[in-house]
Design a protein around this motif. Structure first.
Motif, short mmCIF file in Angstrom:
data_model
loop_
_atom_site.label_atom_id
_atom_site.label_comp_id
_atom_site.label_asym_id
_atom_site.label_seq_id
_atom_site.Cartn_x
_atom_site.Cartn_y
_atom_site.Cartn_z
N GLN A 216 -19.28 7.74 12.85
CA GLN A 216 -18.42 8.15 13.96
C GLN A 216 -19.17 9.09 14.91
O GLN A 216 -19.02 9.00 16.13
N GLU B 172 -21.32 6.96 17.13
CA GLU B 172 -20.49 6.32 18.17
C GLU B 172 -20.16 7.33 19.28
O GLU B 172 -20.22 7.00 20.47
N LYS C 157 -12.85 2.42 10.78
CA LYS C 157 -13.41 3.09 11.96
C LYS C 157 -14.23 2.11 12.79
O LYS C 157 -14.15 2.10 14.02
N ASN D 109 -13.54 0.58 16.72
CA ASN D 109 -14.55 0.60 17.78
C ASN D 109 -15.00 -0.81 18.17
O ASN D 109 -15.98 -0.96 18.91
#
Length: 195
Positions: free
Chosen positions: A19, A22, A49, A53
């Motif tokens: 994360q 990202e 997750k 995305n």
């Protein structure tokens, strides 16, 4: 402008470093894109997750394959299909075997929650606390055939305060990881390491 470098993120757990990568991409701090997320735990939170995305995910269970070389070849097929340039291990709880190493050595990195060579392997935070060290930290290193033995790329130290719990030290270390990992990846890809 040339095409962005494509990363494959290998993870087995919650995906907090995934994360962070990202977020660094969205913030323009990391000039790359996540081309694939590879996960060996079908129940891992990182999968959700990645899907949020809109990232392609390759999920496998090692027990479904005869041997490591077979599932690593399946991973390579996915990596090639998604034109992946770099493999980024982010809480991937499996030793990389010779099949993947042969194909991607020099373009595979890992993050580890200790100042390697101290406390390699599982529960490095617990190991550090048990040893009573005053300083621990984070290491980013290239992958080789050993357990956390590859050439060190970057390290950052963390002071271990007296009475610190496992959770407190983990939180402190993760804050460092979430900044250091995207920054280090950017440095590697911008100088074209190993290409």
């Amino acid at each position: 402008m040339s095409a962005k470098i494509k990363l494959a993120i290998f993870a087995s757990g919650t995906g907090s470093n995934y994360q962070a990568i990202e977020q660094a991409i969205r913030a323009g701090k990391l000039e790359a894109e996540v081309g694939l997320v590879v996960c060996d735990q079908p129940e891992a939170k990182v999968i959700e997750k990645a899907r949020q995305n809109n990232r392609p995910v390759f999920i496998f269970k090692a027990v479904d394959y005869q041997e490591k070389a077979v599932f690593e070849q399946a991973i390579i097929n996915e990596l090639e299909m998604h034109a992946v340039d770099w493999i980024i291990l982010a809480g991937y709880m499996r030793l990389v075997g010779s099949t993947l190493l042969k194909r991607y050595q020099g373009r595979m990195i890992n993050i580890h929650p200790s100042l390697l060579p101290a406390f390699p392997g599982l529960d490095a935070i617990g190991q550090a606390l048990k040893a009573g060290v005053k300083v621990s930290g984070v290491t980013i290193h290239y992958i080789d055939s050993g357990m956390d033995t590859g050439e060190i790329i970057a390290q950052e130290a963390v002071n271990v305060k007296i009475g610190m719990t496992h959770e407190q030290l983990q939180t402190t270390i993760q804050q460092i990881e979430h900044d250091l990992y995207p920054r280090t990846i950017q440095q590697l890809i911008s100088k074209g390491d190993s290409f």
